[in-house]
Write an enzyme that holds these catalytic residues in place. Sequence first.
Site, PDB file in Angstrom:
ATOM      1  CB  THR A   1      44.285  46.866  35.911  1.00  0.00           C
ATOM      2  OG1 THR A   1      44.380  45.567  36.486  1.00  0.00           O
ATOM      3  CG2 THR A   1      45.332  47.008  34.822  1.00  0.00           C
TER       4      THR A   1
ATOM      5  NE  ARG B   1      44.179  40.280  38.772  1.00  0.00           N
ATOM      6  CZ  ARG B   1      43.059  40.622  39.382  1.00  0.00           C
ATOM      7  NH1 ARG B   1      42.104  41.282  38.717  1.00  0.00           N
ATOM      8  NH2 ARG B   1      42.874  40.318  40.657  1.00  0.00           N
TER       9      ARG B   1
ATOM     10  CB  ILE C   1      41.736  47.754  32.268  1.00  0.00           C
ATOM     11  CG1 ILE C   1      41.504  49.230  32.602  1.00  0.00           C
ATOM     12  CG2 ILE C   1      42.351  47.617  30.894  1.00  0.00           C
ATOM     13  CD1 ILE C   1      42.756  50.092  32.473  1.00  0.00           C
ATOM     14  CG  ASP C   2      40.717  43.303  36.008  1.00  0.00           C
ATOM     15  OD1 ASP C   2      39.689  43.037  35.384  1.00  0.00           O
ATOM     16  OD2 ASP C   2      41.665  42.506  36.149  1.00  0.00           O
ATOM     17  CE  LYS C   3      36.678  49.886  42.772  1.00  0.00           C
ATOM     18  NZ  LYS C   3      35.676  49.534  43.809  1.00  0.00           N
TER      19      LYS C   3
END
Length: 337
Positions: A160, A262, A156-158
């Site tokens: 998030t 997103r 998952i994104d940094k």
Amino acid sequence: MSEPQAPAIDDDDFDPADAAVRIVELGPEDAGERLDKALAARLPELSRARLQALIADGQVSRDGQALGSASAKASPGAYKVLIPAAVPADPQPEAIPLTILFEDQHLIVVDKPPGMAVHPAPGSESGTLVNALLHHCGETLSGIGGVARPGIVHRIDKETSGVLAVAKTDAAHQGLTKLFAAHDIERLYIAFTRGAPHPARGTIEGAIARSTHDRKKMAIVRSGGRHAVTHYVVERAFGPAEKPLAARLACRLETGRTHQIRVHLASKGSPCLGDPVYGSGQPAAPVREAIAAAALKRQALHAAVLGFVHPVTGERLRFESPLPADLATLERGLEGL
């Protein structure tokens, strides 16, 4: 967002200044050749596999247009190849506290805080989840992901937060990879958005690829790209019923592409609050006040649920993560609209 393969470098961590640039001139004799093969012949320092990964990650362009298919036919012209700086070959264990939701001899499930990159990359060589896992698990992590990404099956994104599963054995790694490939994973995210998408329940489909205008962004594309599907429902709208100022959404992933939720929510005109990349347009003043009161410094997106069948034992597992403090405070502020 989540793929059953060794992930590419996190977009949030990539700095073009750290990349080496190669300009490759292909001639008429290269026309019709596979692009990766033609480039590999001119760049002997890079393997075809490495070039395929660079093309998939949007690092190869021609005339300012990112190319997405290694199997595409080459044509004469100048090709620009960006080669990201190498990450440390041997990430070091770091005593970073982890919130562990489950662990056995095969896998570990953690609740990742916002601000922690999943694996080392330029700009985030330390302090990552991998560094923390190396300290916690020692050398028991699966090696399939490579030395810089041991055990990492999805990410998952940094910025998030939320639930992430990591393989400790190769058997678990291979099993989880198959589950992700078959879309046999329950993944639910909570998002707080500017306004509310219409209709209040729906499915967003749109292939996603690297933006041709800004390589640090992803975009929905008409051709090429990777098929992406997000199911969403507005759980609560905040503000006037006829025109909500913000909303809380539950988003279920059918696929897992980079920045998928997103990008998809932004395409509906309701980007995640606080999103520095896709959140174009200012939210209403009361929403901005709620964001400030929550000290929100990131996109309001949380991986709340992860469910799957244990790839080794066959046990059905399901993990839930409550909203972290910043998003919980944000929600309380929005409730007053």
